[in-house]
Design an enzyme around this catalytic site. Structure first.
Site, PDB file in Angstrom:
ATOM      1  N   GLU A  57       0.806  -1.238  -0.070  1.00 57.85           N
ATOM      2  CA  GLU A  57      -0.066   0.017  -0.036  1.00 57.85           C
ATOM      3  C   GLU A  57       0.931   1.434   0.094  1.00 57.85           C
ATOM      4  O   GLU A  57       0.526   2.159  -0.831  1.00 57.85           O
ATOM      5  CB  GLU A  57      -0.961   0.036   1.079  1.00 57.85           C
ATOM      6  CG  GLU A  57      -2.095  -1.385   1.289  1.00 57.85           C
ATOM      7  CD  GLU A  57      -1.499  -2.529   1.790  1.00 57.85           C
ATOM      8  OE1 GLU A  57      -0.199  -2.455   1.938  1.00 57.85           O
ATOM      9  OE2 GLU A  57      -2.281  -3.081   2.569  1.00 57.85           O
ATOM     10  N   CYS A  80      -2.725  -4.125   6.814  1.00 58.44           N
ATOM     11  CA  CYS A  80      -2.168  -4.147   8.140  1.00 58.44           C
ATOM     12  C   CYS A  80      -2.747  -3.160   9.136  1.00 58.44           C
ATOM     13  O   CYS A  80      -2.802  -1.927   8.616  1.00 58.44           O
ATOM     14  CB  CYS A  80      -1.062  -4.805   8.397  1.00 58.44           C
ATOM     15  SG  CYS A  80      -0.034  -3.195   8.034  1.00 58.44           S
ATOM     16  N   ARG A 189      14.050 -23.575  -6.939  1.00 55.79           N
ATOM     17  CA  ARG A 189      15.122 -23.640  -5.682  1.00 55.79           C
ATOM     18  C   ARG A 189      15.267 -22.192  -5.159  1.00 55.79           C
ATOM     19  O   ARG A 189      15.332 -22.023  -4.112  1.00 55.79           O
ATOM     20  CB  ARG A 189      16.077 -24.247  -5.855  1.00 55.79           C
ATOM     21  CG  ARG A 189      16.379 -25.707  -5.903  1.00 55.79           C
ATOM     22  CD  ARG A 189      17.556 -26.305  -5.991  1.00 55.79           C
ATOM     23  NE  ARG A 189      17.695 -27.921  -6.121  1.00 55.79           N
ATOM     24  CZ  ARG A 189      18.778 -28.493  -6.632  1.00 55.79           C
ATOM     25  NH1 ARG A 189      19.694 -27.933  -6.689  1.00 55.79           N
ATOM     26  NH2 ARG A 189      18.658 -29.877  -6.710  1.00 55.79           N
ATOM     27  N   THR A 201      18.879 -40.572  -1.529  1.00 55.56           N
ATOM     28  CA  THR A 201      19.370 -39.693  -2.693  1.00 55.56           C
ATOM     29  C   THR A 201      20.853 -39.163  -2.520  1.00 55.56           C
ATOM     30  O   THR A 201      21.707 -38.995  -3.453  1.00 55.56           O
ATOM     31  CB  THR A 201      18.505 -38.358  -2.677  1.00 55.56           C
ATOM     32  OG1 THR A 201      16.974 -39.046  -2.923  1.00 55.56           O
ATOM     33  CG2 THR A 201      18.859 -37.500  -3.957  1.00 55.56           C
ATOM     34  N   GLU A 302      12.759 -32.994  -2.978  1.00 59.37           N
ATOM     35  CA  GLU A 302      13.043 -33.545  -4.205  1.00 59.37           C
ATOM     36  C   GLU A 302      13.239 -35.054  -3.645  1.00 59.37           C
ATOM     37  O   GLU A 302      14.557 -35.559  -3.597  1.00 59.37           O
ATOM     38  CB  GLU A 302      14.509 -32.714  -4.663  1.00 59.37           C
ATOM     39  CG  GLU A 302      14.134 -31.346  -5.081  1.00 59.37           C
ATOM     40  CD  GLU A 302      15.227 -30.738  -5.748  1.00 59.37           C
ATOM     41  OE1 GLU A 302      16.469 -31.633  -6.283  1.00 59.37           O
ATOM     42  OE2 GLU A 302      15.543 -29.672  -6.080  1.00 59.37           O
ATOM     43  N   GLY A 304      12.730 -39.234  -3.537  1.00 56.70           N
ATOM     44  CA  GLY A 304      12.915 -40.558  -4.507  1.00 56.70           C
ATOM     45  C   GLY A 304      11.400 -41.000  -4.219  1.00 56.70           C
ATOM     46  O   GLY A 304      10.632 -40.599  -3.474  1.00 56.70           O
ATOM     47  N   SER A 310       5.880 -41.663   1.032  1.00 54.88           N
ATOM     48  CA  SER A 310       5.700 -41.279   2.536  1.00 54.88           C
ATOM     49  C   SER A 310       4.891 -39.964   2.759  1.00 54.88           C
ATOM     50  O   SER A 310       3.846 -39.597   3.509  1.00 54.88           O
ATOM     51  CB  SER A 310       6.830 -40.969   3.358  1.00 54.88           C
ATOM     52  OG  SER A 310       7.407 -42.257   3.186  1.00 54.88           O
TER      53      SER A 310
END
Ligand code: AOF
Ligand code: ZN
Length: 396
Positions: A57, A80, A189, A201, A302, A304, A310
Protein backbone atom coordinates in the site's frame (compact mmCIF):
# COMPACT_ATOMS: atom_id res chain seq x y z
CA UNK A 1 -20.85 -9.74 -3.65
CA UNK A 2 -23.08 -7.27 -5.47
CA UNK A 3 -20.82 -4.27 -5.01
CA UNK A 4 -17.86 -6.01 -6.67
CA UNK A 5 -18.00 -6.30 -10.43
CA UNK A 6 -15.88 -7.76 -13.21
CA UNK A 7 -13.86 -4.58 -13.52
CA UNK A 8 -13.03 -4.80 -9.82
CA UNK A 9 -11.89 -8.40 -10.22
CA UNK A 10 -9.75 -7.50 -13.21
CA UNK A 11 -7.96 -4.79 -11.22
CA UNK A 12 -7.58 -7.19 -8.31
CA UNK A 13 -6.01 -9.80 -10.56
CA UNK A 14 -3.72 -7.14 -11.97
CA UNK A 15 -2.65 -6.59 -8.35
CA UNK A 16 -2.09 -10.37 -7.98
CA UNK A 17 0.31 -10.30 -10.91
CA UNK A 18 2.13 -7.36 -9.41
CA UNK A 19 2.37 -9.11 -6.05
CA UNK A 20 4.20 -12.03 -7.64
CA UNK A 21 7.16 -9.73 -8.28
CA UNK A 22 7.97 -10.19 -4.58
CA UNK A 23 8.13 -13.95 -4.73
CA UNK A 24 11.27 -15.31 -3.15
CA UNK A 25 12.10 -11.92 -1.61
CA UNK A 26 9.27 -11.31 0.87
CA UNK A 27 9.01 -14.61 2.69
CA UNK A 28 8.13 -15.33 5.47
CA UNK A 29 5.84 -12.36 4.76
CA UNK A 30 3.08 -12.75 2.19
CA UNK A 31 3.27 -11.45 -1.37
CA UNK A 32 0.92 -8.48 -1.69
CA UNK A 33 0.04 -6.20 -4.62
CA UNK A 34 -1.84 -2.91 -4.64
CA UNK A 35 -3.31 -0.69 -7.37
CA UNK A 36 -4.98 2.73 -7.02
CA UNK A 37 -7.61 3.60 -9.58
CA UNK A 38 -9.43 6.88 -10.27
CA UNK A 39 -12.08 7.26 -12.98
CA UNK A 40 -11.05 3.89 -14.41
CA UNK A 41 -7.37 4.90 -14.69
CA UNK A 42 -4.53 3.35 -12.71
CA UNK A 43 -2.87 6.25 -10.89
CA UNK A 44 -0.41 4.24 -8.82
CA UNK A 45 0.70 0.69 -8.19
CA UNK A 46 3.13 -1.13 -5.95
CA UNK A 47 3.89 -4.43 -4.26
CA UNK A 48 5.65 -5.71 -1.18
CA UNK A 49 9.12 -6.09 -2.64
CA UNK A 50 11.25 -7.50 0.14
CA UNK A 51 11.04 -8.77 3.69
CA UNK A 52 11.32 -5.88 6.15
CA UNK A 53 10.63 -3.34 3.39
CA UNK A 54 7.54 -1.19 2.85
CA UNK A 55 4.22 -2.88 2.24
CA UNK A 56 2.32 -2.85 -1.04
CA UNK A 57 0.00 0.00 0.00
CA UNK A 58 2.65 2.64 0.87
CA UNK A 59 4.56 1.64 -2.26
CA UNK A 60 1.44 2.19 -4.39
CA UNK A 61 0.54 5.45 -2.60
CA UNK A 62 4.11 6.68 -3.08
CA UNK A 63 3.96 5.87 -6.80
CA UNK A 64 0.72 7.84 -7.41
CA UNK A 65 0.94 10.17 -10.37
CA UNK A 66 -1.85 12.31 -8.92
CA UNK A 67 -3.65 12.81 -5.61
CA UNK A 68 -5.11 9.56 -4.23
CA UNK A 69 -8.06 11.47 -2.73
CA UNK A 70 -11.25 9.68 -3.72
CA UNK A 71 -9.43 6.76 -5.36
CA UNK A 72 -10.36 3.08 -5.20
CA UNK A 73 -7.61 0.88 -3.81
CA UNK A 74 -7.29 -2.73 -4.98
CA UNK A 75 -5.19 -4.72 -2.58
CA UNK A 76 -4.75 -8.50 -2.62
CA UNK A 77 -4.60 -8.74 1.19
CA UNK A 78 -6.43 -6.93 3.98
CA UNK A 79 -4.36 -3.87 4.93
CA UNK A 80 -2.51 -4.30 8.19
CA UNK A 81 -3.32 -2.38 11.37
CA UNK A 82 -0.96 -3.81 13.97
CA UNK A 83 2.04 -1.90 15.22
CA UNK A 84 4.47 -4.29 16.92
CA UNK A 85 6.33 -4.99 13.69
CA UNK A 86 8.88 -3.79 11.16
CA UNK A 87 6.88 -1.24 9.18
CA UNK A 88 4.11 1.23 10.05
CA UNK A 89 0.52 -0.06 9.65
CA UNK A 90 -1.13 0.51 6.28
CA UNK A 91 -4.67 1.36 7.44
CA UNK A 92 -3.74 4.82 8.83
CA UNK A 93 -1.77 5.56 5.64
CA UNK A 94 -4.82 4.77 3.47
CA UNK A 95 -7.11 6.82 5.71
CA UNK A 96 -4.68 9.76 5.64
CA UNK A 97 -4.57 9.53 1.84
CA UNK A 98 -8.36 10.08 1.73
CA UNK A 99 -9.09 7.10 -0.49
CA UNK A 100 -12.81 6.49 -1.00
CA UNK A 101 -12.97 2.73 -1.30
CA UNK A 102 -10.78 -0.30 -0.68
CA UNK A 103 -11.39 -3.58 -2.50
CA UNK A 104 -9.72 -6.29 -0.41
CA UNK A 105 -8.78 -9.61 -2.00
CA UNK A 106 -8.87 -11.64 1.22
CA UNK A 107 -8.63 -11.39 4.98
CA UNK A 108 -5.16 -11.47 6.53
CA UNK A 109 -4.83 -14.84 8.34
CA UNK A 110 -2.40 -13.21 10.78
CA UNK A 111 -4.38 -13.24 14.08
CA UNK A 112 -3.08 -9.75 14.82
CA UNK A 113 -4.98 -8.43 11.79
CA UNK A 114 -7.69 -10.91 10.77
CA UNK A 115 -10.61 -8.55 10.08
CA UNK A 116 -9.44 -5.66 12.25
CA UNK A 117 -7.85 -3.86 9.31
CA UNK A 118 -11.18 -3.90 7.48
CA UNK A 119 -13.06 -2.79 10.61
CA UNK A 120 -10.71 0.13 11.17
CA UNK A 121 -11.04 1.30 7.57
CA UNK A 122 -14.83 1.15 7.82
CA UNK A 123 -14.92 3.03 11.10
CA UNK A 124 -12.82 5.73 9.45
CA UNK A 125 -15.54 6.08 6.81
CA UNK A 126 -13.82 4.22 3.99
CA UNK A 127 -16.02 1.88 1.94
CA UNK A 128 -14.55 -1.63 2.04
CA UNK A 129 -15.55 -4.49 -0.25
CA UNK A 130 -14.14 -7.87 0.69
CA UNK A 131 -13.96 -10.16 -2.33
CA UNK A 132 -12.55 -13.39 -0.80
CA UNK A 133 -10.90 -14.09 -4.13
CA UNK A 134 -9.28 -17.51 -4.65
CA UNK A 135 -6.29 -16.15 -6.58
CA UNK A 136 -5.54 -13.69 -3.78
CA UNK A 137 -5.78 -16.50 -1.24
CA UNK A 138 -3.62 -18.86 -3.26
CA UNK A 139 -1.01 -16.12 -3.46
CA UNK A 140 -0.78 -16.43 0.33
CA UNK A 141 -0.52 -20.22 0.42
CA UNK A 142 2.97 -20.32 2.05
CA UNK A 143 1.95 -17.56 4.51
CA UNK A 144 -1.22 -19.48 5.42
CA UNK A 145 0.88 -22.61 5.90
CA UNK A 146 3.12 -20.76 8.33
CA UNK A 147 0.58 -18.70 10.25
CA UNK A 148 -2.37 -21.09 10.38
CA UNK A 149 -0.91 -24.59 10.01
CA UNK A 150 2.54 -24.00 11.50
CA UNK A 151 4.18 -25.95 8.73
CA UNK A 152 5.87 -24.96 5.47
CA UNK A 153 4.12 -25.01 2.11
CA UNK A 154 5.38 -28.28 0.62
CA UNK A 155 6.22 -28.68 -3.05
CA UNK A 156 7.40 -32.11 -4.21
CA UNK A 157 9.37 -32.27 -7.42
CA UNK A 158 10.91 -35.03 -9.45
CA UNK A 159 11.71 -36.04 -13.00
CA UNK A 160 10.70 -39.32 -14.58
CA UNK A 161 11.27 -41.03 -17.90
CA UNK A 162 8.61 -41.87 -20.47
CA UNK A 163 8.37 -45.32 -18.89
CA UNK A 164 7.97 -43.90 -15.37
CA UNK A 165 11.51 -44.49 -14.09
CA UNK A 166 13.37 -42.06 -11.83
CA UNK A 167 16.85 -43.59 -12.20
CA UNK A 168 18.69 -46.18 -14.27
CA UNK A 169 19.01 -49.94 -13.65
CA UNK A 170 19.96 -50.62 -10.03
CA UNK A 171 19.15 -47.00 -9.10
CA UNK A 172 22.12 -45.63 -11.03
CA UNK A 173 21.96 -41.89 -11.57
CA UNK A 174 20.96 -40.91 -15.09
CA UNK A 175 20.02 -37.56 -16.47
CA UNK A 176 16.29 -37.53 -17.13
CA UNK A 177 15.04 -33.97 -17.60
CA UNK A 178 16.49 -31.63 -20.20
CA UNK A 179 18.58 -28.48 -19.80
CA UNK A 180 15.59 -26.12 -19.86
CA UNK A 181 13.81 -28.14 -17.16
CA UNK A 182 16.97 -27.96 -15.04
CA UNK A 183 16.86 -24.21 -15.30
CA UNK A 184 13.28 -24.21 -14.10
CA UNK A 185 14.26 -26.41 -11.16
CA UNK A 186 17.01 -24.01 -10.15
CA UNK A 187 14.64 -21.09 -10.55
CA UNK A 188 12.21 -22.83 -8.21
CA UNK A 189 14.97 -23.64 -5.72
CA UNK A 190 16.05 -20.00 -5.81
CA UNK A 191 12.79 -18.86 -4.29
CA UNK A 192 12.25 -21.61 -1.74
CA UNK A 193 13.63 -21.40 1.77
CA UNK A 194 14.87 -24.95 1.90
CA UNK A 195 15.35 -28.02 -0.24
CA UNK A 196 14.95 -31.47 1.29
CA UNK A 197 16.15 -34.89 0.13
CA UNK A 198 16.28 -38.33 1.70
CA UNK A 199 19.58 -39.93 2.65
CA UNK A 200 19.05 -42.46 -0.17
CA UNK A 201 19.35 -39.64 -2.69
CA UNK A 202 22.51 -38.36 -0.99
CA UNK A 203 24.06 -41.84 -1.13
CA UNK A 204 23.07 -42.45 -4.76
CA UNK A 205 23.55 -38.99 -6.31
CA UNK A 206 25.76 -36.99 -3.91
CA UNK A 207 23.83 -33.80 -4.76
CA UNK A 208 24.93 -30.24 -4.01
CA UNK A 209 21.40 -28.83 -3.64
CA UNK A 210 22.56 -25.31 -4.35
CA UNK A 211 21.08 -22.81 -6.79
CA UNK A 212 23.03 -22.64 -10.02
CA UNK A 213 22.57 -20.59 -13.17
CA UNK A 214 19.99 -18.23 -11.67
CA UNK A 215 20.43 -15.47 -9.17
CA UNK A 216 19.64 -16.78 -5.68
CA UNK A 217 16.92 -14.70 -4.06
CA UNK A 218 17.43 -15.92 -0.55
CA UNK A 219 19.72 -18.28 1.34
CA UNK A 220 18.75 -21.86 0.66
CA UNK A 221 18.87 -24.31 3.53
CA UNK A 222 19.77 -27.85 2.57
CA UNK A 223 17.97 -30.52 4.56
CA UNK A 224 18.62 -34.26 4.67
CA UNK A 225 16.16 -36.76 6.08
CA UNK A 226 18.59 -39.19 7.60
CA UNK A 227 17.06 -41.53 10.17
CA UNK A 228 20.29 -43.34 11.03
CA UNK A 229 22.62 -40.35 10.68
CA UNK A 230 24.52 -41.77 7.75
CA UNK A 231 25.40 -38.49 6.03
CA UNK A 232 28.97 -39.06 4.79
CA UNK A 233 31.65 -36.60 5.84
CA UNK A 234 32.96 -36.71 2.26
CA UNK A 235 29.57 -35.90 0.68
CA UNK A 236 29.34 -32.75 -1.43
CA UNK A 237 26.79 -31.36 1.03
CA UNK A 238 29.22 -31.53 3.92
CA UNK A 239 32.18 -30.37 1.87
CA UNK A 240 30.28 -27.28 0.66
CA UNK A 241 28.88 -26.21 4.01
CA UNK A 242 30.28 -22.73 3.35
CA UNK A 243 27.80 -22.47 0.42
CA UNK A 244 24.70 -22.99 2.55
CA UNK A 245 23.57 -24.44 5.85
CA UNK A 246 23.11 -28.21 5.99
CA UNK A 247 20.54 -29.57 8.41
CA UNK A 248 20.28 -33.25 9.16
CA UNK A 249 17.08 -34.64 10.68
CA UNK A 250 17.64 -38.03 12.26
CA UNK A 251 15.88 -40.31 14.73
CA UNK A 252 16.09 -39.65 18.45
CA UNK A 253 18.07 -42.87 18.84
CA UNK A 254 20.63 -41.91 16.19
CA UNK A 255 20.98 -38.44 17.69
CA UNK A 256 21.84 -40.04 21.00
CA UNK A 257 23.99 -42.99 20.03
CA UNK A 258 25.45 -42.39 16.58
CA UNK A 259 29.21 -42.03 16.47
CA UNK A 260 29.03 -39.69 13.47
CA UNK A 261 27.13 -36.93 15.26
CA UNK A 262 30.17 -35.23 16.78
CA UNK A 263 32.14 -35.30 13.53
CA UNK A 264 29.25 -33.86 11.48
CA UNK A 265 28.53 -31.20 14.10
CA UNK A 266 32.20 -30.24 14.26
CA UNK A 267 32.14 -29.18 10.61
CA UNK A 268 28.91 -27.24 11.03
CA UNK A 269 26.16 -29.70 10.07
CA UNK A 270 23.13 -28.87 12.23
CA UNK A 271 21.55 -32.00 13.65
CA UNK A 272 17.96 -32.22 14.85
CA UNK A 273 16.09 -35.27 16.02
CA UNK A 274 12.58 -36.35 15.06
CA UNK A 275 10.43 -39.10 16.64
CA UNK A 276 10.03 -42.19 14.45
CA UNK A 277 6.73 -43.74 13.38
CA UNK A 278 8.62 -47.01 13.03
CA UNK A 279 12.31 -47.86 12.57
CA UNK A 280 13.66 -45.90 9.62
CA UNK A 281 10.53 -43.76 9.22
CA UNK A 282 10.65 -40.32 10.78
CA UNK A 283 7.35 -38.69 11.64
CA UNK A 284 6.77 -36.19 8.84
CA UNK A 285 4.29 -33.98 10.71
CA UNK A 286 6.81 -33.49 13.50
CA UNK A 287 9.54 -32.89 10.94
CA UNK A 288 7.47 -30.21 9.19
CA UNK A 289 6.63 -28.39 12.39
CA UNK A 290 10.34 -28.31 13.28
CA UNK A 291 11.12 -27.03 9.79
CA UNK A 292 8.49 -24.28 10.23
CA UNK A 293 10.15 -23.27 13.49
CA UNK A 294 13.35 -22.67 11.51
CA UNK A 295 11.42 -19.91 9.70
CA UNK A 296 10.90 -21.90 6.50
CA UNK A 297 7.67 -21.04 4.70
CA UNK A 298 8.26 -22.85 1.42
CA UNK A 299 9.94 -26.25 1.36
CA UNK A 300 10.97 -27.93 -1.85
CA UNK A 301 11.21 -31.70 -1.50
CA UNK A 302 13.15 -33.57 -4.18
CA UNK A 303 12.16 -37.09 -3.16
CA UNK A 304 12.86 -40.56 -4.37
CA UNK A 305 9.73 -42.72 -4.87
CA UNK A 306 9.64 -43.98 -1.26
CA UNK A 307 9.89 -40.54 0.31
CA UNK A 308 7.30 -39.17 -2.12
CA UNK A 309 5.01 -42.01 -1.10
CA UNK A 310 5.51 -41.16 2.58
CA UNK A 311 4.49 -37.54 1.96
CA UNK A 312 1.44 -38.71 0.00
CA UNK A 313 0.52 -41.21 2.73
CA UNK A 314 0.58 -38.58 5.49
CA UNK A 315 -1.21 -36.04 3.29
CA UNK A 316 1.22 -33.30 4.33
CA UNK A 317 2.04 -31.97 0.88
CA UNK A 318 0.54 -29.18 -1.17
CA UNK A 319 1.88 -29.39 -4.67
CA UNK A 320 3.75 -31.88 -6.83
CA UNK A 321 5.61 -31.05 -10.00
CA UNK A 322 6.47 -33.96 -12.23
CA UNK A 323 8.80 -33.42 -15.15
CA UNK A 324 8.20 -36.13 -17.75
CA UNK A 325 10.90 -36.70 -20.28
CA UNK A 326 10.24 -38.35 -23.67
CA UNK A 327 13.29 -40.59 -23.04
CA UNK A 328 12.85 -44.19 -22.00
CA UNK A 329 15.05 -45.91 -19.43
CA UNK A 330 13.76 -49.46 -19.16
CA UNK A 331 14.99 -52.38 -17.10
CA UNK A 332 13.24 -54.17 -14.24
CA UNK A 333 15.71 -52.85 -11.63
CA UNK A 334 15.25 -49.19 -12.51
CA UNK A 335 13.15 -47.59 -9.72
CA UNK A 336 9.62 -46.54 -10.62
CA UNK A 337 8.17 -43.14 -9.78
CA UNK A 338 5.39 -42.60 -7.25
CA UNK A 339 1.95 -41.58 -8.49
CA UNK A 340 0.53 -38.35 -7.02
CA UNK A 341 -2.88 -39.12 -5.46
CA UNK A 342 -4.46 -36.03 -6.96
CA UNK A 343 -5.68 -34.72 -10.27
CA UNK A 344 -3.31 -32.87 -12.57
CA UNK A 345 -4.33 -29.22 -12.60
CA UNK A 346 -1.89 -27.66 -15.04
CA UNK A 347 0.58 -28.68 -17.66
CA UNK A 348 3.25 -26.96 -19.67
CA UNK A 349 5.91 -28.09 -22.13
CA UNK A 350 9.55 -27.23 -21.55
CA UNK A 351 11.61 -27.99 -24.64
CA UNK A 352 9.98 -31.39 -25.05
CA UNK A 353 9.73 -32.29 -21.35
CA UNK A 354 6.22 -32.03 -19.94
CA UNK A 355 5.81 -30.42 -16.53
CA UNK A 356 2.58 -31.39 -14.80
CA UNK A 357 1.33 -29.77 -11.63
CA UNK A 358 -0.76 -31.64 -9.07
CA UNK A 359 -2.36 -29.86 -6.12
CA UNK A 360 -3.44 -31.66 -2.99
CA UNK A 361 -7.19 -31.06 -2.51
CA UNK A 362 -6.63 -31.53 1.22
CA UNK A 363 -3.54 -29.35 1.35
CA UNK A 364 -3.25 -25.58 1.32
CA UNK A 365 -5.20 -24.95 -1.80
CA UNK A 366 -7.99 -22.50 -2.43
CA UNK A 367 -10.63 -22.47 -5.03
CA UNK A 368 -11.97 -24.92 -7.56
CA UNK A 369 -9.68 -27.19 -9.48
CA UNK A 370 -8.90 -25.29 -12.61
CA UNK A 371 -9.35 -26.58 -16.09
CA UNK A 372 -8.26 -25.55 -19.53
CA UNK A 373 -9.23 -21.93 -18.95
CA UNK A 374 -6.44 -21.57 -16.44
CA UNK A 375 -2.97 -20.91 -17.63
CA UNK A 376 0.54 -20.67 -16.27
CA UNK A 377 1.27 -17.06 -15.59
CA UNK A 378 4.63 -15.52 -16.19
CA UNK A 379 5.06 -12.57 -13.89
CA UNK A 380 7.74 -10.04 -13.21
CA UNK A 381 9.97 -8.09 -15.49
CA UNK A 382 12.83 -10.51 -16.30
CA UNK A 383 11.92 -11.47 -19.85
CA UNK A 384 14.12 -14.52 -20.18
CA UNK A 385 13.32 -15.67 -16.69
CA UNK A 386 10.95 -18.60 -16.47
CA UNK A 387 8.62 -17.91 -13.60
CA UNK A 388 6.07 -20.23 -12.16
CA UNK A 389 3.23 -18.95 -10.07
CA UNK A 390 2.09 -19.78 -6.60
CA UNK A 391 -1.24 -18.96 -8.11
CA UNK A 392 -2.94 -19.23 -11.44
CA UNK A 393 -5.16 -16.58 -12.91
CA UNK A 394 -7.82 -17.13 -15.46
CA UNK A 395 -6.42 -16.37 -18.87
CA UNK A 396 -7.67 -13.25 -20.56
C1 AOF B 1 -0.19 -5.33 4.26
N1 AOF B 1 0.48 -5.13 3.12
O1 AOF B 1 2.14 -5.58 1.71
C2 AOF B 1 1.93 -6.94 3.61
C3 AOF B 1 1.17 -7.19 4.79
O2 AOF B 1 6.76 -6.76 9.79
P1 AOF B 1 5.94 -6.07 8.74
O3 AOF B 1 5.73 -4.62 9.06
O4 AOF B 1 6.46 -6.25 7.33
O5 AOF B 1 4.48 -6.71 8.79
C4 AOF B 1 4.26 -8.05 8.40
C5 AOF B 1 2.81 -8.42 8.56
O6 AOF B 1 1.97 -7.54 7.82
C6 AOF B 1 2.53 -9.82 8.02
O7 AOF B 1 2.63 -10.79 9.04
C7 AOF B 1 1.10 -9.69 7.52
O8 AOF B 1 0.16 -9.82 8.56
C8 AOF B 1 1.07 -8.26 7.01
N2 AOF B 1 1.50 -8.21 5.60
N3 AOF B 1 0.12 -6.40 5.05
O9 AOF B 1 -1.07 -4.54 4.60
C9 AOF B 1 1.53 -5.86 2.76
N4 AOF B 1 3.01 -7.70 3.29
ZN1 ZN C 1 0.68 -3.22 5.77
Amino acid sequence: MASVGTIDRDFLHQAVRLAMGGRGHVEPNPMVGCILVKDGRVIGEGFHERFGGPHAEPNALGACAESPTGATVYVTLEPCCHTNKKTPPCVPALVAANVARVVVGCVDPNPQVSGRGIEQLRSAGVQVDLVEDDCCRQLLAPFVAATVHRRPYVTLKWAQSADGKVAGPGGKRVRISNEASHRVIHEVRSRCDAVLVGIGTVMADDPLLTVRGVEPKRPLLRIVLDSDLRLPMHSQLVRTIDQGRVIDFCSKEAAEYSGTRAALASVGVEIHSVPSDRPGRLNLENLLSQIARLGITHLLVEPGPALAQSFFACGCWDRAWVFRSPKKIGGPTAPTAAEPPANAVAQTTIDGDVLTEYLNPNGIYFGPFPSADFTWVEAGSGKSEFRIPETRIKSE
